[in-house]
Design a protein around this motif. Structure first.
Motif, PDB file in Angstrom:
ATOM      1  N   HIS A 130      15.321 -11.741  27.106  1.00  0.00           N
ATOM      2  CA  HIS A 130      13.870 -11.615  26.991  1.00  0.00           C
ATOM      3  C   HIS A 130      13.246 -12.249  28.232  1.00  0.00           C
ATOM      4  N   ARG A 131      12.504 -11.457  28.966  1.00  0.00           N
ATOM      5  CA  ARG A 131      11.786 -11.954  30.141  1.00  0.00           C
ATOM      6  C   ARG A 131      10.309 -11.982  29.799  1.00  0.00           C
ATOM      7  N   MET A 132       9.705 -13.125  30.020  1.00  0.00           N
ATOM      8  CA  MET A 132       8.304 -13.303  29.655  1.00  0.00           C
ATOM      9  C   MET A 132       7.390 -12.363  30.444  1.00  0.00           C
ATOM     10  N   LYS A 133       6.307 -11.928  29.763  1.00  0.00           N
ATOM     11  CA  LYS A 133       5.306 -11.063  30.390  1.00  0.00           C
ATOM     12  C   LYS A 133       4.013 -11.816  30.682  1.00  0.00           C
ATOM     13  N   HIS A 134       3.844 -12.966  30.037  1.00  0.00           N
ATOM     14  CA  HIS A 134       2.699 -13.847  30.268  1.00  0.00           C
ATOM     15  C   HIS A 134       3.118 -15.266  29.911  1.00  0.00           C
ATOM     16  N   THR A 135       2.248 -16.236  30.166  1.00  0.00           N
ATOM     17  CA  THR A 135       2.636 -17.646  30.039  1.00  0.00           C
ATOM     18  C   THR A 135       2.890 -18.114  28.613  1.00  0.00           C
ATOM     19  N   GLU A 136       2.513 -17.314  27.625  1.00  0.00           N
ATOM     20  CA  GLU A 136       2.696 -17.706  26.225  1.00  0.00           C
ATOM     21  C   GLU A 136       3.639 -16.732  25.509  1.00  0.00           C
ATOM     22  N   ASP A 137       4.653 -16.276  26.196  1.00  0.00           N
ATOM     23  CA  ASP A 137       5.495 -15.192  25.704  1.00  0.00           C
ATOM     24  C   ASP A 137       6.962 -15.573  25.514  1.00  0.00           C
ATOM     25  N   HIS A 138       7.256 -16.827  25.231  1.00  0.00           N
ATOM     26  CA  HIS A 138       8.643 -17.189  24.910  1.00  0.00           C
ATOM     27  C   HIS A 138       9.036 -16.553  23.579  1.00  0.00           C
ATOM     28  N   THR A 139      10.316 -16.312  23.396  1.00  0.00           N
ATOM     29  CA  THR A 139      10.847 -15.814  22.126  1.00  0.00           C
ATOM     30  C   THR A 139      10.675 -16.885  21.063  1.00  0.00           C
ATOM     31  N   GLU A 140      10.309 -16.460  19.859  1.00  0.00           N
ATOM     32  CA  GLU A 140      10.232 -17.405  18.738  1.00  0.00           C
ATOM     33  C   GLU A 140      11.605 -18.064  18.570  1.00  0.00           C
ATOM     34  N   ILE A 141      11.609 -19.356  18.324  1.00  0.00           N
ATOM     35  CA  ILE A 141      12.875 -20.106  18.192  1.00  0.00           C
ATOM     36  C   ILE A 141      13.729 -19.517  17.063  1.00  0.00           C
ATOM     37  N   SER A 142      13.114 -19.200  15.935  1.00  0.00           N
ATOM     38  CA  SER A 142      13.875 -18.661  14.800  1.00  0.00           C
ATOM     39  C   SER A 142      14.568 -17.352  15.173  1.00  0.00           C
ATOM     40  N   GLU A 143      13.884 -16.493  15.928  1.00  0.00           N
ATOM     41  CA  GLU A 143      14.477 -15.228  16.370  1.00  0.00           C
ATOM     42  C   GLU A 143      15.628 -15.475  17.342  1.00  0.00           C
ATOM     43  N   LEU A 144      15.423 -16.394  18.271  1.00  0.00           N
ATOM     44  CA  LEU A 144      16.450 -16.712  19.261  1.00  0.00           C
ATOM     45  C   LEU A 144      17.708 -17.259  18.584  1.00  0.00           C
ATOM     46  N   MET A 145      17.523 -18.155  17.628  1.00  0.00           N
ATOM     47  CA  MET A 145      18.669 -18.738  16.928  1.00  0.00           C
ATOM     48  C   MET A 145      19.371 -17.703  16.054  1.00  0.00           C
ATOM     49  N   GLN A 146      18.614 -16.783  15.451  1.00  0.00           N
ATOM     50  CA  GLN A 146      19.221 -15.733  14.648  1.00  0.00           C
ATOM     51  C   GLN A 146      20.125 -14.853  15.518  1.00  0.00           C
ATOM     52  N   VAL A 147      19.638 -14.454  16.687  1.00  0.00           N
ATOM     53  CA  VAL A 147      20.437 -13.640  17.609  1.00  0.00           C
ATOM     54  C   VAL A 147      21.692 -14.396  18.047  1.00  0.00           C
ATOM     55  N   ALA A 148      21.560 -15.709  18.241  1.00  0.00           N
ATOM     56  CA  ALA A 148      22.698 -16.530  18.686  1.00  0.00           C
ATOM     57  C   ALA A 148      23.647 -16.892  17.550  1.00  0.00           C
ATOM     58  N   GLY A 149      23.254 -16.575  16.304  1.00  0.00           N
ATOM     59  CA  GLY A 149      24.101 -16.911  15.173  1.00  0.00           C
ATOM     60  C   GLY A 149      24.083 -18.386  14.819  1.00  0.00           C
ATOM     61  N   VAL A 150      22.951 -19.036  15.097  1.00  0.00           N
ATOM     62  CA  VAL A 150      22.801 -20.463  14.845  1.00  0.00           C
ATOM     63  C   VAL A 150      21.853 -20.672  13.667  1.00  0.00           C
ATOM     64  N   GLU A 151      22.284 -21.488  12.711  1.00  0.00           N
ATOM     65  CA  GLU A 151      21.452 -21.792  11.549  1.00  0.00           C
ATOM     66  C   GLU A 151      20.205 -22.551  11.990  1.00  0.00           C
ATOM     67  N   TYR A 152      19.042 -22.054  11.532  1.00  0.00           N
ATOM     68  CA  TYR A 152      17.776 -22.690  11.912  1.00  0.00           C
ATOM     69  C   TYR A 152      16.787 -22.480  10.788  1.00  0.00           C
ATOM     70  N   PRO A 153      15.996 -23.404  10.385  1.00  0.00           N
ATOM     71  CA  PRO A 153      15.930 -24.776  10.891  1.00  0.00           C
ATOM     72  C   PRO A 153      17.023 -25.597  10.372  1.00  0.00           C
TER      73      PRO A 153
END
Length: 147
Positions: free
Chosen positions: A124-147
């Motif tokens: 995911h490459r940001m398109k504006h300054t407030e465009d980071h991936t949601e942490i929950s989505e990022l962890m789901q893709v990585a297979g990491v339990e969150y929270p």
């Protein structure tokens, strides 16, 4: 965003056999202070020449905020003024040696997940300054339990 990334439990990363690595475009001299300010337990590296940024295709620079037709991300817990004041208060005002160490403020970043073969399975490459991936989505893709 890094402060929210810090809510990812190291034991959850370990259980999923994953590492969380942060690369910023500022000077390495600011890393210790930044880790303290954000309570970040993860590795942070500096890429002031933005070589890795270019290799990963993060070449976009802008100071644009969330467009009116997009929902603001959940990690944005303050408004623009609140975020700016907090950054100034916890950064250069708290530690004058940090002035000028932040890197290019218009450089946008992104998030990437690599498998054990170092194959990119999410980008995911940001398109504006407030465009980071949601942490929950990022962890789901990585297979990491969150929270």
């Amino acid at each position: 965003y890094v402060a929210q990334l810090s809510s990812v439990r190291p034991e959850a990363l370990s259980k999923a056999n994953r590492q969380l690595i942060i690369v910023g475009c500022g000077s390495y001299e600011a890393i210790a202070a930044y880790k303290e300010i954000t309570s970040c337990p993860f590795a942070i590296y500096a890429d002031p020449k933005r070589e890795l940024y270019r290799v990963l295709g993060m070449t976009y620079e802008t100071l644009a905020l969330t467009p009116a037709n997009e929902k603001r991300r959940s990690y944005l817990q303050r408004g623009l003024l609140g975020n700016a004041l907090r950054s100034i208060w916890t950064g250069p005002l708290k530690n004058l040696s940090l002035i000028g160490k932040q890197g290019n403020i218009s450089q946008l970043g992104g998030e990437f997940v690599f498998d054990s073969d170092v194959t990119c399975i999410f980008a995911h490459r940001m398109k504006h300054t407030e465009d980071h991936t949601e942490i929950s989505e990022l962890m789901q893709v990585a297979g990491v339990e969150y929270p």
